[in-house]
Design a protein around this motif. Sequence first.
Motif, mmCIF file in Angstrom:
data_model
loop_
_atom_site.group_PDB
_atom_site.id
_atom_site.type_symbol
_atom_site.label_atom_id
_atom_site.label_comp_id
_atom_site.label_asym_id
_atom_site.label_seq_id
_atom_site.Cartn_x
_atom_site.Cartn_y
_atom_site.Cartn_z
ATOM 1 N N ASP A 159 -17.755 7.063 -3.361
ATOM 2 C CA ASP A 159 -17.334 7.858 -2.209
ATOM 3 C C ASP A 159 -15.853 8.194 -2.229
ATOM 4 O OD1 ASP A 159 -19.896 7.800 -0.622
ATOM 5 O OD2 ASP A 159 -19.550 5.650 -0.866
ATOM 6 N N GLU A 160 -15.083 7.488 -3.044
ATOM 7 C CA GLU A 160 -13.622 7.680 -3.090
ATOM 8 C C GLU A 160 -13.114 7.083 -4.394
ATOM 9 O OE1 GLU A 160 -9.849 5.292 -1.201
ATOM 10 O OE2 GLU A 160 -11.398 5.865 0.215
ATOM 11 N N VAL A 161 -12.030 7.622 -4.891
ATOM 12 C CA VAL A 161 -11.303 6.986 -5.999
ATOM 13 C C VAL A 161 -9.885 6.730 -5.528
ATOM 14 C CG1 VAL A 161 -10.441 7.203 -8.356
ATOM 15 C CG2 VAL A 161 -12.727 8.046 -7.797
ATOM 16 N N ASN A 162 -9.432 5.502 -5.728
ATOM 17 C CA ASN A 162 -8.104 5.081 -5.270
ATOM 18 C C ASN A 162 -7.246 4.726 -6.472
ATOM 19 O OD1 ASN A 162 -6.383 2.374 -4.481
ATOM 20 N ND2 ASN A 162 -6.330 3.917 -2.867
ATOM 21 N N LEU A 163 -6.001 5.192 -6.449
ATOM 22 C CA LEU A 163 -5.067 4.910 -7.545
ATOM 23 C C LEU A 163 -4.155 3.756 -7.156
ATOM 24 C CD1 LEU A 163 -3.869 5.652 -10.313
ATOM 25 C CD2 LEU A 163 -2.471 7.371 -9.154
ATOM 26 N N VAL A 176 -9.289 11.426 -3.228
ATOM 27 C CA VAL A 176 -8.444 10.672 -4.164
ATOM 28 C C VAL A 176 -7.297 10.120 -3.327
ATOM 29 C CG1 VAL A 176 -6.902 10.805 -6.152
ATOM 30 C CG2 VAL A 176 -9.076 12.053 -6.171
ATOM 31 N N THR A 177 -7.205 8.810 -3.251
ATOM 32 C CA THR A 177 -6.238 8.153 -2.374
ATOM 33 C C THR A 177 -5.286 7.286 -3.183
ATOM 34 O OG1 THR A 177 -7.617 6.190 -1.957
ATOM 35 C CG2 THR A 177 -8.000 8.118 -0.569
ATOM 36 N N VAL A 178 -4.204 6.856 -2.543
ATOM 37 C CA VAL A 178 -3.193 6.044 -3.233
ATOM 38 C C VAL A 178 -2.912 4.791 -2.413
ATOM 39 C CG1 VAL A 178 -0.730 5.938 -3.810
ATOM 40 C CG2 VAL A 178 -2.098 7.918 -4.513
ATOM 41 N N LYS A 179 -2.911 3.647 -3.073
ATOM 42 C CA LYS A 179 -2.507 2.385 -2.443
ATOM 43 C C LYS A 179 -1.168 1.974 -3.045
ATOM 44 C CE LYS A 179 -4.088 -2.242 -1.153
ATOM 45 N NZ LYS A 179 -3.008 -3.107 -1.634
ATOM 46 N N THR A 180 -0.179 1.790 -2.189
ATOM 47 C CA THR A 180 1.162 1.533 -2.687
ATOM 48 C C THR A 180 1.874 0.488 -1.839
ATOM 49 O OG1 THR A 180 3.200 2.634 -3.406
ATOM 50 C CG2 THR A 180 2.234 3.392 -1.332
ATOM 51 N N ARG A 181 3.082 0.141 -2.231
ATOM 52 C CA ARG A 181 3.942 -0.772 -1.472
ATOM 53 C C ARG A 181 4.957 0.057 -0.682
ATOM 54 N NH1 ARG A 181 3.878 -6.676 -2.439
ATOM 55 N NH2 ARG A 181 2.146 -6.991 -3.885
ATOM 56 N N ILE A 182 5.840 -0.636 0.061
ATOM 57 C CA ILE A 182 6.883 0.106 0.785
ATOM 58 C C ILE A 182 8.134 0.271 -0.069
ATOM 59 C CG2 ILE A 182 6.066 -0.489 3.088
ATOM 60 C CD1 ILE A 182 8.217 -2.679 3.200
ATOM 61 N N GLY A 183 8.161 -0.389 -1.250
ATOM 62 C CA GLY A 183 9.309 -0.265 -2.143
ATOM 63 C C GLY A 183 9.172 -1.222 -3.308
ATOM 64 N N ILE A 184 10.080 -1.100 -4.261
ATOM 65 C CA ILE A 184 10.112 -2.008 -5.404
ATOM 66 C C ILE A 184 11.551 -2.432 -5.676
ATOM 67 C CG2 ILE A 184 7.995 -1.297 -6.612
ATOM 68 C CD1 ILE A 184 9.708 0.643 -8.264
ATOM 69 N N ASP A 185 11.719 -3.704 -5.983
ATOM 70 C CA ASP A 185 13.025 -4.255 -6.329
ATOM 71 C C ASP A 185 14.082 -3.812 -5.310
ATOM 72 O OD1 ASP A 185 11.824 -5.516 -8.449
ATOM 73 O OD2 ASP A 185 12.283 -3.948 -9.874
ATOM 74 N N GLU A 186 15.178 -3.243 -5.800
ATOM 75 C CA GLU A 186 16.241 -2.793 -4.892
ATOM 76 C C GLU A 186 15.963 -1.411 -4.313
ATOM 77 O OE1 GLU A 186 18.291 -4.911 -4.013
ATOM 78 O OE2 GLU A 186 18.054 -6.405 -5.593
ATOM 79 N N GLN A 187 14.917 -0.786 -4.796
ATOM 80 C CA GLN A 187 14.556 0.549 -4.283
ATOM 81 C C GLN A 187 13.585 0.361 -3.110
ATOM 82 O OE1 GLN A 187 13.307 1.773 -8.391
ATOM 83 N NE2 GLN A 187 14.384 3.658 -7.855
#
Length: 328
Positions: A90-94, A134-145
């Motif tokens: 039903d969905e593909v998530n990256l 097509v959806t995306v699962k992510t964080r709010i940032g990485i390392d100092e970024q």
Amino acid sequence: MKSKEKTINRTLSVAPMLDWTDRHYRYFARLMSSETLLYTEMVTTGAIIHGKGDYLAYNVEEHPLALQLGGSDPAALAICTKKAFERGYDEVNLNIGCPSDRVQSGQFGACLMADPKLVAECVSQMKQVADIPVTVKTRIGIDEQDSYAFLTEFVDTVKDAGCDTFIIHARKAWLNGLSPKENREIPPLDYSRVHQLKQDYPQLNMSINGGIKTLEDAKLQLDKVDGVMIGREAYQNPYLLAEVDQKLCGLDKPVLSRDHILEMLLPYIEQHVQQGGRLNHITRHIIGLYQGEMGSRVWRRYLSENAHKAGAGVDVILKAREQMDRIT
């Protein structure tokens, strides 16, 4: 062909968790909730394209079901998305959230937050081959970024490629120095950043993930975002899902008891064992079914000590349940 975008209820979902959210867990979870959106474990594009096993296998009862892909090659991701579409997902998530060393070495997961143009190209090619979200699962940032500007630049770039649904883990990821387990616990949660993102992008569907353990907590989040994704709690205390349809989705139907759910699962377990599968492939997922109930420790211990034995079958589960009754 009509898009399935409108058919998916994103109010609550269970996070993709490696070694945990396999098809046996998902079948079990679906017995408790018809509305919860279920995700596969993360599957790499290499496994699907070059692996010998069927990494896309699932039970038809699991719908609505999303496949989570790990990868960074747009062409390979498109191949896998097309396969998933053809298989009825039903969905593909990256996955742009996993911080493990193994993932980084393959140039996918959280490190891709630093390359939003590549993520956008991946999404664009994936959307061209399948008429499912097509959806995306992510964080709010990485390392100092980890500034809000960094997060919005990522969202802007990826949405322009056609992604209108984001699942945001409300922690940043440290790509060096922390284990995956530590990355789920040490970086502080910042729900307000995800809430702000939804305010600034009202046209996008935003789900929040990270540290949410009760349906009451989920309800509070749903005042600020479109959906809530629950991870470890939905695995370790799976009966949490039994009231999702009623409490969060407004369905008027009875809440099933733990014993009723177990009874519904037994034919599936029996079939699995008859086909040569091991009992503990499934019992490891139901260890937490009676969490908080009298006798739950007996249940866990009996299954842990006996389900792995050669020839173990449904009788082991019935015996474990019977032993619970003896102390109540």
